[in-house]
Motif scaffolding. Structure first.
Motif, PDB file in Angstrom:
ATOM      1  N   ALA A 117      -3.671  -1.852   5.521  1.00 44.45           N
ATOM      2  CA  ALA A 117      -4.097  -1.819   4.119  1.00 44.45           C
ATOM      3  C   ALA A 117      -3.253  -2.754   3.268  1.00 44.45           C
ATOM      4  N   ILE A 164      -4.211   0.689  -2.362  1.00 44.00           N
ATOM      5  CA  ILE A 164      -3.730  -0.677  -2.169  1.00 44.00           C
ATOM      6  C   ILE A 164      -3.432  -1.237  -3.549  1.00 44.00           C
ATOM      7  N   GLY A 206      -4.043  -6.294   0.466  1.00 43.34           N
ATOM      8  CA  GLY A 206      -3.614  -6.435  -0.920  1.00 43.34           C
ATOM      9  C   GLY A 206      -3.439  -7.856  -1.402  1.00 43.34           C
ATOM     10  N   ALA A 210       0.859  -1.184   0.000  1.00 39.90           N
ATOM     11  CA  ALA A 210       0.000   0.000   0.000  1.00 39.90           C
ATOM     12  C   ALA A 210       0.895   1.234   0.000  1.00 39.90           C
TER      13      ALA A 210
END
Length: 361
Positions: A158, A82, A162, A62
């Motif tokens: 975050a 992301i 991903g 991210a």
């Protein structure tokens, strides 16, 4: 920019200076802020899968948009994003039928042969891994490899979304479609397995059995939603699962990438059950199951990146986190710097961590 360069199986990644190009029409330059160390990268480091070298690994990242190409309208500099390895073209048959994670035209999102490479070093190509290369201070990617997120989402959490969290939660909700009140077994309580457990809990499963050989990982699994734990180092996991459920689970998941674990996942399901293989079983290995068992309508299926439509699914996952229904905080065992990437691989192999996240200044 600084990057961790992969030169071949069995070799440690080395921290080197690498050149990164300017974004072309639909490309975006992202300053990497956080990058998770995923087991899939380890498969390439260990030589179980092949990638052209030299390369920059990393695919769970991210960061912040720095520059955009002339045709990019979805993102602007300053946006938080992301990155996702299931980059999609948007117009192939798979994309148009609602399966962009299986896009069959990824060449449309890559630079054409003969064009300047996105990554290079002293004029020589550095291969981009999974269209991302997250173990670097910056990423140059197609805009369809990114999803915009709010500025209030912590970058380390975050980054997990991903790959590991999207894969695990998606495996439960999208691929297997776990039903409320059902029973579930998850083989492997690493990052992906913990996300599957949480996805099954969100789906409303009444019994979630975590299977692993590391007691600390089983304890974390119970904290994140597993109702039962099976120590695979103490007896046959399948027989323990059958004893707990009275015949087998409705859904099982393999989240390690081992042939034997995939076979055990199938053996642990009951009549009409579904086994979903999420881990990357090494190339060339065959998963063997008893053919007679198909008469009981048992199924085995694959899963890639949680069957995601990531621009829809990732914002929903963030909402689960913000509502307190998904625990991302406890999934991060350690944080480090780019220079700690090899130690992160070692700790992963030793079962010491659920996830290490590399943080960039």
């Amino acid at each position: 920019m600084k990057a961790a360069v992969f030169h071949g199986p069995g070799q440690p990644l080395t921290i080197e200076q690498v050149d990164i190009d300017e974004p072309k029409a639909r490309e975006v330059l992202v300053r990497t802020v956080a990058s998770g160390v995923c087991h899939s990268d380890l498969h390439f480091v260990d030589g179980l899968y092949f990638w052209m070298t030299p390369a920059i690994l990393g695919h769970e990242a991210a960061g912040v948009v720095e520059k955009v190409g002339s045709q990019v309208a979805y993102l602007k500099p300053g946006d938080h994003v992301i990155a996702c390895l299931s980059v999609f073209c948007g117009y192939c048959e798979e994309c148009m039928s609602g399966r962009p994670n299986l896009c069959s035209n990824k060449e449309a999102t890559q630079r054409a042969p003969g064009e300047a490479p996105r990554l290079s070093q002293k004029g020589q190509v550095i291969n981009q891994f999974a269209d991302l290369s997250g173990y670097a201070e910056k990423m140059l990617v197609h805009e369809n490899a990114l999803v915009k997120i709010g500025n209030d989402v912590p970058f380390d959490r975050a980054a997990l979304i991903g790959c590991g969290v999207m894969t695990g939660v998606g495996a439960a909700l999208n691929t297997a479609k776990v039903a409320p009140g059902s029973t579930v077994a998850v083989f492997g309580a690493g990052g992906v397995g913990l996300a599957i457990i949480q996805g099954a809990r969100i789906a409303g499963a009444r019994m979630i059995i975590a299977v692993d050989k590391f007691p600390a990982k089983l304890e974390l699994a119970k904290k994140l939603g597993a109702t039962h734990a099976v120590d695979a180092s103490k007896g046959d996991a399948v027989s323990q699962i059958r004893a707990l459920t009275g015949g087998g689970v409705d859904y099982s998941f393999e989240a390690i990438g081992l042939k034997v674990a995939a076979e055990q996942a199938y053996e642990s399901i009951g009549v009409g059950g579904v086994a979903t293989i999420v881990g990357m079983v090494p190339l060339g290995q065959k998963v063997e199951v008893d053919g007679f068992s198909f008469l009981f309508e048992k199924r085995i299926q694959g899963c890639f990146m949680g069957s995601n439509r990531f621009r829809i699914d990732m914002p929903r996952i963030i909402e689960f986190y913000q509502q307190g229904r998904l625990d991302l905080d406890d999934m991060i065992t350690r944080r480090g710097k780019l220079e700690d990437v090899n130690e992160a691989f070692r700790a992963m192999k030793a079962g010491e961590v659920a996830r290490t996240v590399l943080m960039f200044d």
